[in-house]
Design a protein around this motif. Structure first.
Motif, mmCIF file in Angstrom:
data_model
loop_
_atom_site.group_PDB
_atom_site.id
_atom_site.type_symbol
_atom_site.label_atom_id
_atom_site.label_comp_id
_atom_site.label_asym_id
_atom_site.label_seq_id
_atom_site.Cartn_x
_atom_site.Cartn_y
_atom_site.Cartn_z
ATOM 1 N N TRP A 1 0.936 -1.028 0.109
ATOM 2 C CA TRP A 1 0.130 0.075 -0.046
ATOM 3 C C TRP A 1 0.868 1.295 -0.004
ATOM 4 N N LYS A 2 1.941 1.461 -0.718
ATOM 5 C CA LYS A 2 2.915 2.405 -0.850
ATOM 6 C C LYS A 2 2.613 3.393 -1.631
ATOM 7 N N THR A 3 2.266 2.970 -2.815
ATOM 8 C CA THR A 3 1.970 4.081 -3.734
ATOM 9 C C THR A 3 0.537 4.464 -4.078
ATOM 10 N N ASP A 4 0.191 5.618 -4.869
ATOM 11 C CA ASP A 4 -1.032 5.829 -5.058
ATOM 12 C C ASP A 4 -1.711 4.764 -5.952
ATOM 13 N N ASP A 5 -0.794 4.091 -6.750
ATOM 14 C CA ASP A 5 -1.379 3.141 -7.626
ATOM 15 C C ASP A 5 -1.696 2.034 -6.964
ATOM 16 N N PRO B 1 -10.814 1.007 -6.934
ATOM 17 C CA PRO B 1 -10.713 1.524 -8.397
ATOM 18 C C PRO B 1 -11.716 2.903 -8.429
ATOM 19 N N SER B 2 -12.758 3.197 -7.692
ATOM 20 C CA SER B 2 -13.515 4.124 -7.738
ATOM 21 C C SER B 2 -13.174 5.451 -6.902
ATOM 22 N N LEU B 3 -11.994 5.296 -6.552
ATOM 23 C CA LEU B 3 -11.699 6.372 -5.508
ATOM 24 C C LEU B 3 -11.381 7.663 -6.022
ATOM 25 N N THR B 4 -12.090 8.621 -5.237
ATOM 26 C CA THR B 4 -11.713 10.112 -5.578
ATOM 27 C C THR B 4 -10.460 10.686 -5.109
ATOM 28 N N ASP B 5 -9.975 11.779 -5.537
ATOM 29 C CA ASP B 5 -8.678 12.200 -5.060
ATOM 30 C C ASP B 5 -8.815 12.219 -3.625
ATOM 31 N N PHE B 6 -9.890 13.105 -3.224
ATOM 32 C CA PHE B 6 -10.254 13.235 -1.695
ATOM 33 C C PHE B 6 -9.926 11.779 -1.022
ATOM 34 N N GLY B 7 -10.848 10.693 -1.404
ATOM 35 C CA GLY B 7 -10.688 9.634 -0.822
ATOM 36 C C GLY B 7 -9.404 9.063 -0.598
ATOM 37 N N LEU B 8 -8.520 9.293 -1.748
ATOM 38 C CA LEU B 8 -7.245 8.857 -1.923
ATOM 39 C C LEU B 8 -6.659 9.416 -0.729
ATOM 40 N N GLU B 9 -6.614 10.601 -0.393
ATOM 41 C CA GLU B 9 -5.707 11.326 0.594
ATOM 42 C C GLU B 9 -6.071 10.702 2.041
ATOM 43 N N GLN B 10 -7.619 10.256 1.955
ATOM 44 C CA GLN B 10 -7.898 9.608 3.055
ATOM 45 C C GLN B 10 -7.556 8.287 3.751
ATOM 46 N N VAL B 11 -7.352 7.402 2.531
ATOM 47 C CA VAL B 11 -6.790 6.201 2.573
ATOM 48 C C VAL B 11 -5.172 6.568 3.173
ATOM 49 N N LYS B 12 -4.602 7.377 2.632
ATOM 50 C CA LYS B 12 -3.278 7.356 2.828
ATOM 51 C C LYS B 12 -3.167 7.876 4.182
#
Length: 333
Positions: free
Chosen positions: A272-276, A283-294
């Motif tokens: 779970w290191k990179t955005d990819d 797969p349907s994650l928004t940019d905002f959701g991506l920041e939440q996961v990180k």
């Protein structure tokens, strides 16, 4: 004089409203759980078993039967502590509505002879939540997949409940057994922490250390597992493991050889290191959701620091979840 069973039936007729008396009889709880039938079991924890109790008016209780002869205080102290716990109200903790404490005599076979043994039966009754515990939804493939928005909502709710226990009471209440099976979900996926007062009932909170280390592998902080040390940092460590499991949807896989689930944690660091890596899982994650996961992964790994002094407080964690700058997390960014 009326028997306990008949008093329970009378009580049933009188209580047509959801409100119950604070103390119930053992016979009454046996009746509504079908004598604690295995098919009424809702789940287990380190301290006992939950059963579904169905009242005559259709209301349902989650009845927790504590392990026989658990290290509980005397009757008066027990009642006082339970009464205090019943007064606690928060959106993210389960509602304790009533209890039972009765002495029983049971026959126990020892060396070919039956001996009368005195047993204190202690039970706690909680408001029933139909979705059950979090672990049923995280790890059971028969349930619908939980999308990221729900997962994030659950993480934030658990943290808010823990902040209430750690920061908003007269003294911090350490849960000591925070695991997915001790977090229940209501119909709107709002998480509610259960078993939150058992450490006080067992007298553990009057100590800084305990010899009675009880818990599940993977969730016990090293200072508690090896030294019996009790602080709020114990719950923070458990929270970190739960957050990783919520994010990944995978069990931590801890066992006797890997009690800290280091293989699982190392796998998360790698996969779970990179955005990819993250968007491949969502797969349907928004940019905002991506920041939440990180942010959640950063929080979880910091919570799992072996040194409790390097772990964040629950307030630090909530600030980070809300997008605020929190210095303690910078080295993990």
């Amino acid at each position: 004089m009326a028997s306990d069973a008949s008093r329970g039936e009378s009580l049933e007729r009188q209580q047509s409203l959801p409100t119950l008396p604070s103390k119930l009889t053992l016979d009454y709880l046996k009746k509504i759980t079908n004598d604690f039938s295995p098919d009424r079991e809702l789940g287990h924890s380190a301290f006992g078993t939950y059963y579904k109790g169905i009242r005559g008016n259709g209301d349902i209780l989650a009845v927790k039967k504590l392990a026989e002869n658990s290290p509980l205080p005397r009757e008066k102290t027990f009642v006082n502590e339970v009464t205090n716990l019943m007064a606690l109200q928060h959106e993210n903790i389960t509602e304790l509505v009533s209890f039972c404490r009765e002495a029983q005599i049971k026959l126990d076979q020892r060396e070919g002879r039956y001996v009368a043994v005195h047993i204190d039966e202690s039970l706690l009754c909680y408001k029933y939540l139909s979705k059950g515990s979090l672990d049923l939804h995280l790890f059971d493939e028969t349930h619908n997949k939980i999308d990221w928005d729900k997962r994030f909502k659950i993480i934030k709710g658990i943290c808010q409940g823990l902040r209430f226990l750690h920061k908003e009471l007269d003294r911090p209440l350490v849960h000591m057994n925070l695991v997915p099976s001790s977090i229940w979900l209501d119909d709107n996926w709002v998480p509610k922490i259960a078993d939150f007062g058992l450490s006080r009932l067992f007298g553990e909170q009057t100590q800084v250390y305990t010899k009675n280390v009880v818990g599940q592998n993977g969730y016990m902080a090293p200072e508690y597992l090896f030294n019996g040390e009790i602080t709020t940092g114990l719950d923070i460590y458990s929270l970190g493991m739960i957050i990783l499991e919520i994010v990944t949807g995978e069990r931590n896989g801890a066992n006797r050889e890997d009690r800290a689930a280091t293989k699982f944690v190392d796998k998360v660091r790698q996969d779970w290191k990179t955005d990819d890596d993250i968007t491949c899982k969502y797969p349907s994650l928004t940019d905002f959701g991506l920041e939440q996961v990180k942010a959640c992964i950063v929080i979880a790994l910091k919570c799992l620091e072996a040194d409790q002094n390097k772990r964040p407080s629950i307030e630090d964690i909530i600030d980070k979840l809300n997008g605020k700058f929190v210095p303690i997390f910078q080295q993990h960014e």
